[in-house]
Design an enzyme around this catalytic site. Structure first.
Site, PDB file in Angstrom:
ATOM      1  N   HIS A  72       7.265 -20.985  32.466  1.00 52.08           N
ATOM      2  CA  HIS A  72       7.457 -22.382  32.863  1.00 52.08           C
ATOM      3  C   HIS A  72       8.282 -23.093  31.804  1.00 52.08           C
ATOM      4  CE1 HIS A  72       3.884 -22.904  35.883  1.00 52.08           C
ATOM      5  NE2 HIS A  72       4.665 -21.887  36.178  1.00 52.08           N
ATOM      6  N   PRO A 292      -9.864 -29.045  26.455  1.00 51.68           N
ATOM      7  CA  PRO A 292      -8.950 -28.123  27.142  1.00 51.68           C
ATOM      8  C   PRO A 292      -7.598 -28.735  27.544  1.00 51.68           C
ATOM      9  CG  PRO A 292     -10.746 -28.788  28.593  1.00 51.68           C
ATOM     10  CD  PRO A 292     -11.063 -29.348  27.244  1.00 51.68           C
ATOM     11  N   LYS A 296      -5.044 -25.247  24.288  1.00 55.72           N
ATOM     12  CA  LYS A 296      -4.862 -24.662  22.957  1.00 55.72           C
ATOM     13  C   LYS A 296      -5.879 -23.592  22.571  1.00 55.72           C
ATOM     14  CE  LYS A 296      -1.234 -26.625  21.793  1.00 55.72           C
ATOM     15  NZ  LYS A 296      -0.290 -25.768  22.468  1.00 55.72           N
TER      16      LYS A 296
HETATM   17  P1  RFL Z   1     -14.661 -16.088  23.683  1.00 58.97           P
HETATM   18  O1  RFL Z   1     -13.623 -15.870  24.725  1.00 58.97           O
HETATM   19  O2  RFL Z   1     -15.763 -17.019  23.961  1.00 58.97           O
HETATM   20  O3  RFL Z   1     -15.242 -14.651  23.318  1.00 58.97           O
HETATM   21  C1  RFL Z   1     -16.409 -14.499  22.534  1.00 58.97           C
HETATM   22  C2  RFL Z   1     -17.080 -13.190  22.907  1.00 58.97           C
HETATM   23  O4  RFL Z   1     -18.226 -12.999  22.101  1.00 58.97           O
HETATM   24  C3  RFL Z   1     -19.307 -12.574  22.913  1.00 58.97           C
HETATM   25  N1  RFL Z   1     -20.568 -12.915  22.228  1.00 58.97           N
HETATM   26  C4  RFL Z   1     -21.324 -12.025  21.568  1.00 58.97           C
HETATM   27  N2  RFL Z   1     -21.193 -10.710  21.364  1.00 58.97           N
HETATM   28  C5  RFL Z   1     -22.164 -10.091  20.647  1.00 58.97           C
HETATM   29  N3  RFL Z   1     -23.269 -10.730  20.145  1.00 58.97           N
HETATM   30  C6  RFL Z   1     -23.418 -12.061  20.328  1.00 58.97           C
HETATM   31  N4  RFL Z   1     -24.487 -12.687  19.843  1.00 58.97           N
HETATM   32  C7  RFL Z   1     -22.432 -12.760  21.056  1.00 58.97           C
HETATM   33  N5  RFL Z   1     -22.277 -14.063  21.428  1.00 58.97           N
HETATM   34  C8  RFL Z   1     -21.145 -14.125  22.130  1.00 58.97           C
HETATM   35  C9  RFL Z   1     -19.092 -13.301  24.219  1.00 58.97           C
HETATM   36  O5  RFL Z   1     -19.770 -12.682  25.304  1.00 58.97           O
HETATM   37  C10 RFL Z   1     -17.571 -13.211  24.349  1.00 58.97           C
HETATM   38  O6  RFL Z   1     -17.168 -12.044  25.022  1.00 58.97           O
HETATM   39  O7  RFL Z   1     -13.995 -16.545  22.299  1.00 58.97           O
HETATM   40  P2  RFL Z   1     -12.538 -16.246  21.675  1.00 58.97           P
HETATM   41  O8  RFL Z   1     -12.250 -14.771  21.663  1.00 58.97           O
HETATM   42  O9  RFL Z   1     -12.505 -16.993  20.407  1.00 58.97           O
HETATM   43  O10 RFL Z   1     -11.487 -16.871  22.698  1.00 58.97           O
HETATM   44  C11 RFL Z   1     -11.415 -18.269  22.894  1.00 58.97           C
HETATM   45  C12 RFL Z   1     -10.962 -18.595  24.317  1.00 58.97           C
HETATM   46  O11 RFL Z   1     -11.753 -17.884  25.230  1.00 58.97           O
HETATM   47  C13 RFL Z   1     -11.034 -20.111  24.607  1.00 58.97           C
HETATM   48  O12 RFL Z   1     -10.601 -20.841  23.480  1.00 58.97           O
HETATM   49  C14 RFL Z   1     -10.164 -20.529  25.800  1.00 58.97           C
HETATM   50  O13 RFL Z   1     -10.651 -19.979  26.995  1.00 58.97           O
HETATM   51  C15 RFL Z   1     -10.088 -22.050  25.915  1.00 58.97           C
HETATM   52  N6  RFL Z   1      -9.336 -22.503  27.092  1.00 58.97           N
HETATM   53  C16 RFL Z   1      -7.957 -22.497  27.127  1.00 58.97           C
HETATM   54  N7  RFL Z   1      -7.252 -22.049  26.058  1.00 58.97           N
HETATM   55  C17 RFL Z   1      -5.890 -21.982  26.110  1.00 58.97           C
HETATM   56  O14 RFL Z   1      -5.262 -21.598  25.095  1.00 58.97           O
HETATM   57  N8  RFL Z   1      -5.162 -22.314  27.239  1.00 58.97           N
HETATM   58  C18 RFL Z   1      -5.811 -22.745  28.372  1.00 58.97           C
HETATM   59  O15 RFL Z   1      -5.138 -22.971  29.383  1.00 58.97           O
HETATM   60  C19 RFL Z   1      -7.243 -22.892  28.322  1.00 58.97           C
HETATM   61  N9  RFL Z   1      -7.909 -23.340  29.391  1.00 58.97           N
HETATM   62  C20 RFL Z   1     -10.033 -22.961  28.221  1.00 58.97           C
HETATM   63  C21 RFL Z   1      -9.279 -23.367  29.361  1.00 58.97           C
HETATM   64  C22 RFL Z   1     -11.429 -22.986  28.237  1.00 58.97           C
HETATM   65  C23 RFL Z   1     -12.075 -23.430  29.370  1.00 58.97           C
HETATM   66  N10 RFL Z   1     -13.491 -23.427  29.343  1.00 58.97           N
HETATM   67  C24 RFL Z   1     -14.263 -22.673  30.253  1.00 58.97           C
HETATM   68  C25 RFL Z   1     -14.168 -24.020  28.216  1.00 58.97           C
HETATM   69  C26 RFL Z   1      -9.908 -23.818  30.489  1.00 58.97           C
HETATM   70  C27 RFL Z   1     -11.321 -23.880  30.495  1.00 58.97           C
HETATM   71  C28 RFL Z   1     -11.973 -24.409  31.728  1.00 58.97           C
HETATM   72  C1  PHB Z   2      -5.558 -23.684  33.139  1.00 61.32           C
HETATM   73  O1  PHB Z   2      -6.691 -23.207  32.993  1.00 61.32           O
HETATM   74  O2  PHB Z   2      -4.778 -23.300  34.043  1.00 61.32           O
HETATM   75  C2  PHB Z   2      -5.122 -24.762  32.228  1.00 61.32           C
HETATM   76  C3  PHB Z   2      -6.044 -25.409  31.420  1.00 61.32           C
HETATM   77  C4  PHB Z   2      -5.608 -26.421  30.581  1.00 61.32           C
HETATM   78  C5  PHB Z   2      -4.267 -26.793  30.562  1.00 61.32           C
HETATM   79  C6  PHB Z   2      -3.349 -26.125  31.354  1.00 61.32           C
HETATM   80  C7  PHB Z   2      -3.774 -25.107  32.200  1.00 61.32           C
HETATM   81  O3  PHB Z   2      -3.822 -27.808  29.781  1.00 61.32           O
END
Ligand code: RFL
Ligand code: PHB
Length: 392
Positions: A72, A292, A296
């Site tokens: 994009h 979110p 980031k």
């Molecule tokens: P994760 O992905 O939470 O992975 C952590 C892992 O550790 C496991 N765990 C354990 N394992 C062993 N023993 C324990 N006691 C444990 N406790 C936990 C868990 O099961 C899991 O597998 O962390 P990590 O690797 O730091 O990654 C971070 C990302 O997942 C997170 O920051 C993003 O998803 C945030 N986020 C977004 N980030 C972006 O850069 N771009 C996006 O578009 C974006 N959209 C989002 C998002 C997060 C969202 N939510 C659900 C908060 C959109 C949403 C809706």
């Molecule tokens: C997505 O999950 O698609 C997403 C989340 C946050 C953004 C952009 C895209 O700012």
């Protein structure tokens, strides 16, 4: 059991770290509490910075991404009847990439499997020991058997609800936490997106984001009150709200379909500082959460994994602790900038009921953004991920 780097958590941070270490000849073992199936299907992020894509290339896991990700070159900001496009590529010659976190996680797990080094899934009762000493270890239970993994270093990549952060004594760690009285309700559906790029809209009923995972899979988010129950949102109610908030120019292009998933995400930030204690290093959501809106979280997790991998590689190659010792400060510089940006973007685009005159301020701010090349450039640079940061 023994390994060089014990990694807790098979999210993007833990998997990417172990992959980068393996390519440099450093042993690691990833311990994950959930099943492989659960980890591969957890629906989360979708937007990758170009720097994250470069890290995935270096990790050797970008082949499918290059075939399937959508590049994009811009996105749209909308408020009331006005809208404008932020042309990321024209402003910076850089782009973002739409590729689901689920796909990225699968690619990383497949790479581990191909190397015969799958994470240990479904481990229970993970506990960290002696992280301040020279021989830290991790105890856990697998299939009912107690195990202990002796390590040189431990990487706590276990997300916001993980255990690693709690191994750092409270008096050492500063925690900075903020939350907002509203949340995002997200929905995934197998319908074509309403627009070829993302639309962030500030409607008087609340924020809406039109995003996607592919040309046939859409992701929408709407701002809802903090105590909202997903069960109260039928698909029809959700689609009606999306259409209303996107406004009459876009609503006719919203294709409705059954939800594959609906979930609530809180809007909060949390930063734990420092990200190191003895031989324990935190990475990703284990150390920091940002709202979110700026997309980031996953990108910060990937950046931490890259910095930590390089610092560990330097340690094993040159016997130098310098990069490990500065890891926390270097990682946090980017985190703090992302936190700032995500809060700014959140406050510019959401309905803020407890702030009088917030809509007037937002209208003025978006008018300025629309008309100012410099303001758009700053937005674009932050959205794409900063490239020139150094700790002061
Ligand atoms: P994760 O992905 O939470 O992975 C952590 C892992 O550790 C496991 N765990 C354990 N394992 C062993 N023993 C324990 N006691 C444990 N406790 C936990 C868990 O099961 C899991 O597998 O962390 P990590 O690797 O730091 O990654 C971070 C990302 O997942 C997170 O920051 C993003 O998803 C945030 N986020 C977004 N980030 C972006 O850069 N771009 C996006 O578009 C974006 N959209 C989002 C998002 C997060 C969202 N939510 C659900 C908060 C959109 C949403 C809706
Ligand atoms: C997505 O999950 O698609 C997403 C989340 C946050 C953004 C952009 C895209 O700012």
């Amino acid at each position: 059991m023994r390994t060089q780097v014990g990694i807790v958590g098979a999210g993007p941070a833990g998997l990417l770290l172990s992959q980068l270490l393996r390519l440099a000849g450093i042993d690691s073992m990833v311990l994950e509490r959930r099943s492989r199936d659960y980890v591969e299907h957890r629906i989360r992020a979708g937007v990758l910075e170009d720097g994250t894509v470069k890290t995935l290339e270096r990790a050797g896991v970008a082949a499918r991404l290059h075939r399937e990700a959508l590049r994009h070159d811009g996105f749209t900001l909308a408020m009331d009847d006005g809208e404008f496009r932020v042309d990321l590529a024209a402003l910076t010659e850089r782009s973002i990439y739409v590729y689901g976190q689920t796909e990225l996680t699968r690619d990383l797990i497949d790479a581990h499997e191909a190397a015969g080094l799958l994470p240990l899934f479904e481990v229970e009762d993970v506990q960290l020991h002696d992280v301040a000493g020279t021989r830290p270890s991790i105890s856990f239970r697998q299939n009912g058997t107690e195990q202990r993994l002796i390590c040189d270093f431990i990487a706590g990549c276990d997300g916001f609800h993980g255990v690693s952060r709690t191994a750092i004594p409270e008096h050492v760690m500063k925690v900075d936490e903020k939350s907002l009285p509203f949340e995002w309700l997200g929905m995934l559906a197998d319908v074509p997106p309403c627009h070829h790029e993302l639309i962030y809209a500030n409607h008087q009923r609340g924020f809406v984001l039109a995003s996607m995972r592919s040309a046939t899979r859409s992701r929408y988010y709407i701002q809802v009150a903090a105590d909202e129950d997903v069960a109260d949102w039928s698909d029809a109610r959700f689609w009606d709200e999306v259409a209303t908030r996107l406004g009459p120019n876009v609503a006719p292009y919203v294709v409705r379909g059954p939800a594959l998933e609906k979930s609530i995400a809180p809007l909060r930030s949390f930063v734990a500082e420092p990200m190191q204690y003895g031989r324990l290093f935190l990475a990703g959501d284990a150390a920091h959460i940002v709202p979110p809106t700026g997309a980031k979280g996953l990108n910060l997790a990937a950046h931490d994994a890259l910095l930590l991998a390089d610092a560990l590689i330097e340690r094993y190659r040159d016997q130098s602790d310098a990069a490990l010792e500065s890891y926390s400060a270097r990682a946090l510089t980017r985190v703090r900038n992302a936190e700032n940006f995500s809060w700014w973007f959140t406050r510019a685009m959401h309905r803020l009921d407890d702030e009088p005159h917030s809509r007037e301020r937002q209208r003025a701010e978006l008018a300025h953004l629309r008309n100012s090349h410099e303001a758009q450039l700053a937005l674009a640079e932050n959205y794409l991920g900063l490239t020139k940061e150094h700790p002061v």
